[in-house]
Design a protein around this motif. Structure first.
Motif, PDB file in Angstrom:
ATOM      1  N   LEU A   1      25.729 116.293  51.773  1.00  0.00           N
ATOM      2  CA  LEU A   1      26.525 115.326  51.731  1.00  0.00           C
ATOM      3  C   LEU A   1      27.939 115.927  51.954  1.00  0.00           C
ATOM      4  O   LEU A   1      28.224 116.986  51.409  1.00  0.00           O
ATOM      5  CB  LEU A   1      26.316 114.686  50.410  1.00  0.00           C
ATOM      6  CG  LEU A   1      27.572 113.580  50.089  1.00  0.00           C
ATOM      7  CD1 LEU A   1      27.184 112.410  50.957  1.00  0.00           C
ATOM      8  CD2 LEU A   1      27.584 113.110  48.707  1.00  0.00           C
ATOM      9  N   MET A   2      28.611 115.429  53.023  1.00  0.00           N
ATOM     10  CA  MET A   2      29.839 116.223  53.447  1.00  0.00           C
ATOM     11  C   MET A   2      30.642 116.089  52.113  1.00  0.00           C
ATOM     12  O   MET A   2      31.101 115.163  51.418  1.00  0.00           O
ATOM     13  CB  MET A   2      30.528 115.224  54.463  1.00  0.00           C
ATOM     14  CG  MET A   2      30.993 113.916  54.226  1.00  0.00           C
ATOM     15  SD  MET A   2      31.741 112.860  55.319  1.00  0.00           S
ATOM     16  CE  MET A   2      33.212 114.011  55.679  1.00  0.00           C
ATOM     17  N   SER A   3      31.605 117.188  52.111  1.00  0.00           N
ATOM     18  CA  SER A   3      32.664 117.068  51.193  1.00  0.00           C
ATOM     19  C   SER A   3      33.900 116.736  51.626  1.00  0.00           C
ATOM     20  O   SER A   3      34.000 116.904  52.647  1.00  0.00           O
ATOM     21  CB  SER A   3      32.900 118.563  50.406  1.00  0.00           C
ATOM     22  OG  SER A   3      33.168 119.307  51.385  1.00  0.00           O
ATOM     23  N   LEU A   4      34.992 116.233  50.771  1.00  0.00           N
ATOM     24  CA  LEU A   4      36.320 115.598  51.487  1.00  0.00           C
ATOM     25  C   LEU A   4      37.490 116.379  51.166  1.00  0.00           C
ATOM     26  O   LEU A   4      37.404 116.847  49.863  1.00  0.00           O
ATOM     27  CB  LEU A   4      36.208 113.886  51.119  1.00  0.00           C
ATOM     28  CG  LEU A   4      35.215 113.273  51.715  1.00  0.00           C
ATOM     29  CD1 LEU A   4      34.469 112.006  50.894  1.00  0.00           C
ATOM     30  CD2 LEU A   4      35.525 113.069  53.197  1.00  0.00           C
ATOM     31  N   PRO A   5      38.431 116.440  51.886  1.00  0.00           N
ATOM     32  CA  PRO A   5      39.764 116.943  51.655  1.00  0.00           C
ATOM     33  C   PRO A   5      40.725 115.978  50.786  1.00  0.00           C
ATOM     34  O   PRO A   5      41.689 116.456  50.637  1.00  0.00           O
ATOM     35  CB  PRO A   5      40.212 117.365  53.021  1.00  0.00           C
ATOM     36  CG  PRO A   5      39.632 116.276  53.868  1.00  0.00           C
ATOM     37  CD  PRO A   5      38.387 115.949  53.353  1.00  0.00           C
ATOM     38  N   TYR A   6      40.066 114.827  50.276  1.00  0.00           N
ATOM     39  CA  TYR A   6      41.082 114.158  49.725  1.00  0.00           C
ATOM     40  C   TYR A   6      40.163 113.432  48.467  1.00  0.00           C
ATOM     41  O   TYR A   6      38.766 113.673  48.319  1.00  0.00           O
ATOM     42  CB  TYR A   6      41.736 112.892  50.504  1.00  0.00           C
ATOM     43  CG  TYR A   6      40.440 112.422  51.163  1.00  0.00           C
ATOM     44  CD1 TYR A   6      39.710 111.339  50.519  1.00  0.00           C
ATOM     45  CD2 TYR A   6      40.346 112.486  52.560  1.00  0.00           C
ATOM     46  CE1 TYR A   6      38.868 110.470  51.450  1.00  0.00           C
ATOM     47  CE2 TYR A   6      39.562 111.945  53.238  1.00  0.00           C
ATOM     48  CZ  TYR A   6      38.551 110.907  52.786  1.00  0.00           C
ATOM     49  OH  TYR A   6      37.711 110.304  53.413  1.00  0.00           O
ATOM     50  N   ALA A   7      40.848 112.962  47.177  1.00  0.00           N
ATOM     51  CA  ALA A   7      40.087 112.598  45.999  1.00  0.00           C
ATOM     52  C   ALA A   7      39.604 111.063  46.394  1.00  0.00           C
ATOM     53  O   ALA A   7      40.099 110.406  47.274  1.00  0.00           O
ATOM     54  CB  ALA A   7      41.295 112.445  45.023  1.00  0.00           C
ATOM     55  N   PRO A   8      38.753 110.651  45.752  1.00  0.00           N
ATOM     56  CA  PRO A   8      37.890 109.378  45.990  1.00  0.00           C
ATOM     57  C   PRO A   8      39.184 108.126  45.776  1.00  0.00           C
ATOM     58  O   PRO A   8      38.943 107.038  46.428  1.00  0.00           O
ATOM     59  CB  PRO A   8      37.229 108.935  44.672  1.00  0.00           C
ATOM     60  CG  PRO A   8      36.674 110.600  44.333  1.00  0.00           C
ATOM     61  CD  PRO A   8      37.995 111.463  44.472  1.00  0.00           C
ATOM     62  N   GLU A   9      40.195 108.363  44.980  1.00  0.00           N
ATOM     63  CA  GLU A   9      41.312 107.299  44.999  1.00  0.00           C
ATOM     64  C   GLU A   9      42.302 107.472  45.728  1.00  0.00           C
ATOM     65  O   GLU A   9      43.430 106.647  46.131  1.00  0.00           O
ATOM     66  CB  GLU A   9      41.759 107.195  43.300  1.00  0.00           C
ATOM     67  CG  GLU A   9      42.660 108.258  43.055  1.00  0.00           C
ATOM     68  CD  GLU A   9      41.648 109.296  42.530  1.00  0.00           C
ATOM     69  OE1 GLU A   9      40.644 109.543  42.728  1.00  0.00           O
ATOM     70  OE2 GLU A   9      42.369 110.440  41.834  1.00  0.00           O
ATOM     71  N   ALA A  10      42.382 108.402  46.579  1.00  0.00           N
ATOM     72  CA  ALA A  10      43.320 108.847  47.768  1.00  0.00           C
ATOM     73  C   ALA A  10      43.824 107.681  48.665  1.00  0.00           C
ATOM     74  O   ALA A  10      44.872 107.640  49.192  1.00  0.00           O
ATOM     75  CB  ALA A  10      43.141 110.170  48.510  1.00  0.00           C
ATOM     76  N   LEU A  11      42.702 106.905  49.024  1.00  0.00           N
ATOM     77  CA  LEU A  11      42.789 105.909  50.254  1.00  0.00           C
ATOM     78  C   LEU A  11      43.340 104.481  49.740  1.00  0.00           C
ATOM     79  O   LEU A  11      43.515 103.824  50.447  1.00  0.00           O
ATOM     80  CB  LEU A  11      41.705 106.030  50.835  1.00  0.00           C
ATOM     81  CG  LEU A  11      40.931 107.157  51.410  1.00  0.00           C
ATOM     82  CD1 LEU A  11      39.723 107.074  52.192  1.00  0.00           C
ATOM     83  CD2 LEU A  11      42.232 108.100  52.360  1.00  0.00           C
ATOM     84  N   GLU A  12      43.691 104.521  48.314  1.00  0.00           N
ATOM     85  CA  GLU A  12      43.649 103.230  47.490  1.00  0.00           C
ATOM     86  C   GLU A  12      45.333 102.759  48.236  1.00  0.00           C
ATOM     87  O   GLU A  12      46.046 103.779  48.349  1.00  0.00           O
ATOM     88  CB  GLU A  12      43.904 103.185  46.310  1.00  0.00           C
ATOM     89  CG  GLU A  12      42.213 103.305  45.778  1.00  0.00           C
ATOM     90  CD  GLU A  12      42.094 102.976  44.164  1.00  0.00           C
ATOM     91  OE1 GLU A  12      43.204 103.264  43.298  1.00  0.00           O
ATOM     92  OE2 GLU A  12      41.293 102.912  43.800  1.00  0.00           O
ATOM     93  N   PRO A  13      45.435 101.272  48.435  1.00  0.00           N
ATOM     94  CA  PRO A  13      44.790 100.381  48.147  1.00  0.00           C
ATOM     95  C   PRO A  13      43.937  99.837  49.156  1.00  0.00           C
ATOM     96  O   PRO A  13      43.173  98.898  49.232  1.00  0.00           O
ATOM     97  CB  PRO A  13      45.805  99.347  47.782  1.00  0.00           C
ATOM     98  CG  PRO A  13      46.868  99.646  48.575  1.00  0.00           C
ATOM     99  CD  PRO A  13      47.020 101.071  48.754  1.00  0.00           C
ATOM    100  N   VAL A  14      43.817 100.812  50.252  1.00  0.00           N
ATOM    101  CA  VAL A  14      43.361 100.256  51.658  1.00  0.00           C
ATOM    102  C   VAL A  14      41.720 100.350  51.537  1.00  0.00           C
ATOM    103  O   VAL A  14      41.157  99.493  51.806  1.00  0.00           O
ATOM    104  CB  VAL A  14      43.694 101.070  52.850  1.00  0.00           C
ATOM    105  CG1 VAL A  14      42.807 101.042  53.985  1.00  0.00           C
ATOM    106  CG2 VAL A  14      45.137 101.081  53.056  1.00  0.00           C
ATOM    107  N   ILE A  15      41.030 101.328  50.924  1.00  0.00           N
ATOM    108  CA  ILE A  15      39.634 101.736  50.408  1.00  0.00           C
ATOM    109  C   ILE A  15      39.922 101.844  48.817  1.00  0.00           C
ATOM    110  O   ILE A  15      40.534 103.082  48.456  1.00  0.00           O
ATOM    111  CB  ILE A  15      39.015 102.814  51.277  1.00  0.00           C
ATOM    112  CG1 ILE A  15      38.981 102.375  52.608  1.00  0.00           C
ATOM    113  CG2 ILE A  15      37.538 102.970  50.723  1.00  0.00           C
ATOM    114  CD1 ILE A  15      38.279 103.329  53.496  1.00  0.00           C
TER     115      ILE A  15
END
Ligand code: MN
Length: 203
Positions: A14-28
């Motif tokens: 599973l790919m790891s990401l350079p940002y936190a799960p909430e970093a894209l809010e409120p768009v995602i």
């Protein structure tokens, strides 16, 4: 030449990401992100890993599996490649977020205004019937092309180099936008990391 994704000890991760799960809010939202990355994508990874032994494609790059596999194995490999390209092209929202580098010049040359390119891309995503992906890719001469790909398909299957994508499967937006797919597509421009997309163009 695209970067290749190799399995580790026979398995894709599973790919790891350079940002936190909430970093894209409120768009995602973090909620959508958690299901999309941690459940949907993980399932594709687990399914492909389970199908690899005895397939003749053990140890091959993910991109080669996409080009050679068929049926369920192709669907799972395609979805992993698609989501890896999707999730790695984002960063925190920014107003007036526009392309950079050589890609920006080529978008202007081929589409005129950036807004004209965006309109064409969103229209392709909004009119794709059912599940799939809308892509910006480059052909072998560096010419840009927008395509609709159904289900798990990827532009590498047409000999194109994928640069930018939007996932129009309902799982990508339904928790946050319900049926309003065009609103979701319009919002995604705020979180595109154009440095990543331009680097893909210049590879
Ligand atoms: Mn998805």
């Amino acid at each position: 030449m695209m970067k290749q994704t190799m399995p580790i000890e026979g398995k894709f991760e599973l790919m790891s990401l350079p940002y936190a799960p909430e970093a894209l809010e409120p768009v995602i939202s973090a909620n959508t992100f958690g299901f999309h990355h941690g459940k949907h994508l993980l399932t594709y990874v687990n399914n492909l890993n389970a199908a690899l032994p005895g397939s003749g494609l053990e140890g091959k790059a993910l991109e080669e599996v996409v080009l050679k596999a068929q049926g369920g194995m192709l669907n799972n490999a395609g979805q992993i490649l698609n989501h890896n390209l999707y999730f790695s092209q984002f960063r925190a929202p920014m107003a007036d977020n526009v392309p950079t580098g050589r890609l920006a010049d080529e978008i202007k040359r081929q589409f005129g205004l950036f807004g004209a390119f965006k309109d064409e891309f969103v229209k392709a995503g909004a009119t794709l019937f059912g599940s799939g992906w809308v892509w910006l890719s480059a052909d072998k001469d560096g010419k840009l092309v927008i395509t609709q790909e159904p289900n798990a398909a990827n532009p590498i299957q047409r000999g194109l180099r994928p640069l930018l994508t939007m996932d129009v499967w309902e799982h990508a937006y339904y928790l946050d936008y319900q049926n309003r797919r065009p609103d979701h597509l319009a919002a995604l421009w705020q979180i595109i990391d154009w440095d990543v997309v331009d680097a893909r163009y210049q590879e």
